[in-house]
Design an enzyme around this catalytic site. Sequence first.
Site, PDB file in Angstrom:
ATOM      1  N   GLU A 107      43.554  46.040  26.537  1.00 48.97           N
ATOM      2  CA  GLU A 107      44.201  44.496  27.111  1.00 48.97           C
ATOM      3  C   GLU A 107      44.776  44.073  25.869  1.00 48.97           C
ATOM      4  O   GLU A 107      44.505  44.338  24.638  1.00 48.97           O
ATOM      5  CB  GLU A 107      42.897  43.860  27.560  1.00 48.97           C
ATOM      6  CG  GLU A 107      42.119  44.633  28.897  1.00 48.97           C
ATOM      7  CD  GLU A 107      43.123  44.730  29.920  1.00 48.97           C
ATOM      8  OE1 GLU A 107      44.099  43.752  29.856  1.00 48.97           O
ATOM      9  OE2 GLU A 107      42.451  45.129  31.324  1.00 48.97           O
ATOM     10  N   ASP A 133      49.543  47.329  49.584  1.00 46.37           N
ATOM     11  CA  ASP A 133      48.657  46.399  48.524  1.00 46.37           C
ATOM     12  C   ASP A 133      49.832  45.630  47.431  1.00 46.37           C
ATOM     13  O   ASP A 133      49.780  44.530  47.320  1.00 46.37           O
ATOM     14  CB  ASP A 133      47.753  47.082  47.670  1.00 46.37           C
ATOM     15  CG  ASP A 133      46.360  46.371  47.489  1.00 46.37           C
ATOM     16  OD1 ASP A 133      46.286  45.502  48.216  1.00 46.37           O
ATOM     17  OD2 ASP A 133      45.437  46.708  46.875  1.00 46.37           O
TER      18      ASP A 133
END
Length: 434
Positions: A107, A133
Site C-alpha cells: 500500500e 462485480d
Amino acid sequence: MNRSTITSAVTAILIAGAGISVDNILNTNSQTHQVVDATTQQEFLNKAIPAATKASSKYGTYTSVMLAQAILESNWGNSQLAQEPNNNLFGIKGSYQGNSVSFSTSEFSDDNGYYTVDANFRKYPTYHESFDDNGNLLRNGLNGYYSDTWIENAQSSSDATNGLQGKYATAPNYAQSLDKIISQYNLTKYDPKITDVNERKVIQKTCSVTSAPVESSVGKLVKTLHRGDVVDVTKYIAYGNGVKYALTNYGWIDAIAIVPIVSQAPVAKMSGVSVVNKIVKINYIPKYGIAVWQKPAHHVVGKYLAHGTSWRVDRQISINNHLWYRVGTNQWIDSQYTIVTYDSKKVAEPKTQAPASPVSSAGRNEVAAHGIVTVSCGNYQKLAVVNAPAGKLTGKKLANNTRWRFFKIAKADGHFWYNLGGNQWVIADYVYEK
C-alpha cells in the site's frame, strides 16, 4: 510471497464505488508480468469473453475495455489471485458472498510511502462473478464516478479508457496500456454494434423504460410502456450475446419489446369505403391478438383482438390492394388475419340439408337434423332466440362463441334456422356448424 501472485510495488486505486470503499482494489498495472504464450492467452479469452460480454451488456460498458482491464490486472489470468479457486481478475478487495482470500500486498501513503500489509480479496466462483462485480463498480460507482466509461457517454473504447485514467488507477499510462492491449489483440470486435436510426415501432409486450442502456434490474426506471404504444427509435446498441437496447423518445428499452409497424402508408382521404355486413373471426396465433388501427395502415390505438374471437364488420376499404375492415368507430383491422364467417351478400347454407321451399313462421315444414353450432355475432353482441323459424322473440340471448346442440333445420323468410330444442330457434346467419 510469490511475486507472480501479488507485487510488492503497487499503488491503491482511488475510487469510491457502491459497496467498495477507497483502496479496495489492488492496482496491478505496475507489477512485473510473466510472459504468457499465445495458447494461454487464447485459453484465457475463451473463458473471459462470454463473462465480459454478459457483464458489459448488463451494465452498459465496452466489452473490449473490460477484457483489457482483466488482461492487464491479472496478466491473462496468470496471477495467483486470478487463478482458481479465487477467480479475482481485477484485484478487488473484501469478500464476495462471505468468501475471501488473504494475500500480502503493498500500500502507499504520503506519510509512510510503500508498506506491506495483509489484505483480504474477494473470492469468486467463476470469471462471470468477477466481471459482474467490476461492471457493477463501473456503472454504480458513487455519484457516477465512472460515467465517462458508460457506453452512452463514450464514443469509443478509447474514450472509455480515458474515463478510467486517474480514477481506476493512478498509473499515468493506465489508459495507454489498455488501448495498446485493445489494439494489439483486436478486442473491439467484441464491442457492441451501435447504430443510429430513425424508425417508428410499436411495443409488442409490456416493458420497462430506463435512463441508460442497461438491464432493467440495473437501470433507473423512467416509465413503463405497454402493448400498442408507439415509439420513435433513434439508436440501437447490440451486444455479441444477443442483448440489444433501443433508445426511444421515452428512454432506453430492451429492443425485443418492439416490432415494426406493418405499414406507414398515409391515408389522406377515406375514399372508396364500402358498407358491408360481415362477421369475421380473428385468425392469428393462439393466445395472441392483432392490433386495432385508428385508420387503415395509419396509427395503432393500443387495443388488440384475440385470436379466435368474432367481430361484426360494417365498413371495408382497399388500400394498395390490401383490404381493411372497420369493427367500430376509428377501429380498423387488417383483413389478412381474419376469416369471414358471415357475409350478408354471400350467405352460406347450412352443411345439413334443409327444406328447399320457404315456410311461414306458423308452419312446421322442418327436417330433423343433429349437430353443434357455434354463435358468431361479435364480442359485443348476443344472438336472439325466437319461438319458431322467423318467429317471435323469446327474450333469451346467446353469447358469442358459445356452442349449442341443434335438432332441426327449417327455412323461413329466405333464411335458414336452427332448432336448439323445444320452441327455441336461431337464425343460421350468425352461427356456423362444427
